[in-house]
Design a protein around this motif. Structure first.
Motif, short mmCIF file in Angstrom:
data_model
loop_
_atom_site.label_atom_id
_atom_site.label_comp_id
_atom_site.label_asym_id
_atom_site.label_seq_id
_atom_site.Cartn_x
_atom_site.Cartn_y
_atom_site.Cartn_z
N LEU A 8 26.63 -5.88 11.33
CA LEU A 8 26.06 -6.95 12.15
C LEU A 8 25.20 -7.80 11.22
N ARG A 9 25.49 -9.08 11.12
CA ARG A 9 24.83 -9.95 10.15
C ARG A 9 24.16 -11.14 10.83
N GLY A 10 22.94 -11.42 10.38
CA GLY A 10 22.26 -12.65 10.79
C GLY A 10 21.78 -12.68 12.22
N LEU A 11 21.40 -11.54 12.77
CA LEU A 11 20.88 -11.50 14.14
C LEU A 11 19.47 -12.08 14.13
N ARG A 12 19.25 -13.16 14.84
CA ARG A 12 17.96 -13.85 14.85
C ARG A 12 17.14 -13.41 16.07
N VAL A 13 15.86 -13.12 15.81
CA VAL A 13 14.93 -12.74 16.87
C VAL A 13 13.60 -13.45 16.63
N MET A 14 12.84 -13.62 17.70
CA MET A 14 11.46 -14.09 17.63
C MET A 14 10.59 -12.88 17.93
N ALA A 15 9.72 -12.53 16.99
CA ALA A 15 8.96 -11.29 17.14
C ALA A 15 7.54 -11.44 16.63
N LEU A 16 6.69 -10.56 17.15
CA LEU A 16 5.31 -10.47 16.67
C LEU A 16 5.28 -9.43 15.56
N CYS A 17 5.12 -9.91 14.32
CA CYS A 17 5.10 -9.00 13.18
C CYS A 17 4.36 -9.65 12.04
N GLY A 68 10.32 -6.92 21.82
CA GLY A 68 9.42 -6.27 22.78
C GLY A 68 8.26 -5.52 22.14
N GLY A 69 8.29 -5.40 20.82
CA GLY A 69 7.24 -4.67 20.13
C GLY A 69 6.25 -5.60 19.46
N GLN A 70 5.21 -5.00 18.91
CA GLN A 70 4.27 -5.73 18.08
C GLN A 70 4.04 -4.88 16.83
N PHE A 71 4.31 -5.46 15.68
CA PHE A 71 4.30 -4.72 14.43
C PHE A 71 3.40 -5.41 13.42
N THR A 72 2.69 -4.63 12.63
CA THR A 72 1.94 -5.18 11.52
C THR A 72 2.87 -5.37 10.32
#
Length: 122
Positions: A8-17, A68-72
């Motif tokens: 799986l290539r180039g899956l784009r997400v908006m995330a808190l990280c 759905g997560g929040q990562f440092t």
């Protein structure tokens, strides 16, 4: 480990990280690549979706985990995505996850920053 691999290539997400305060409250774009090790011979022989890993379901689960997560750290996001992939289907033997931050917050001209991890069934 089998050499068969679903890619799986180039899956784009908006995330808190991120470690910076603004990265903790404003989602930013990430791109993920996921390699899933599994025996693909049965589906190659039968041409039946039921004999392989449904990558649509995997993509949905990966997006839900990342968004759905929040990562440092990107390492933590990659770890969570790997766990989701291993939990998604008992046929998954191993997974390699690459996470790339598309707008790294550094003053230098840097296209992306990222991590790559590999995890297997233990």
């Amino acid at each position: 480990m089998t050499e068969d691999c679903l890619q799986l290539r180039g899956l784009r997400v908006m995330a808190l990280c991120g470690a910076l305060p603004e990265e903790r409250v404003r989602a930013q774009p990430f791109e993920l690549d996921v390699d899933i090790g599994a025996d693909l011979a049965p589906s190659g022989e039968t041409d039946d979706l039921g004999d392989t890993i449904d990558y649509g379901e995997v993509c949905a689960a990966v997006c839900a985990a990342a968004e759905g997560g929040q990562f440092t750290l990107m390492e933590a996001m990659a770890q969570r995505v790997a766990e989701v992939c291993l939990e998604a289907d008992r046929r998954v033997l191993w997974v390699t996850v690459e996470v790339r931050k598309l707008r790294p917050p550094v003053p230098q001209h840097l296209s992306t920053s990222g991590v790559r991890i590999t995890r297997d069934r233990q």
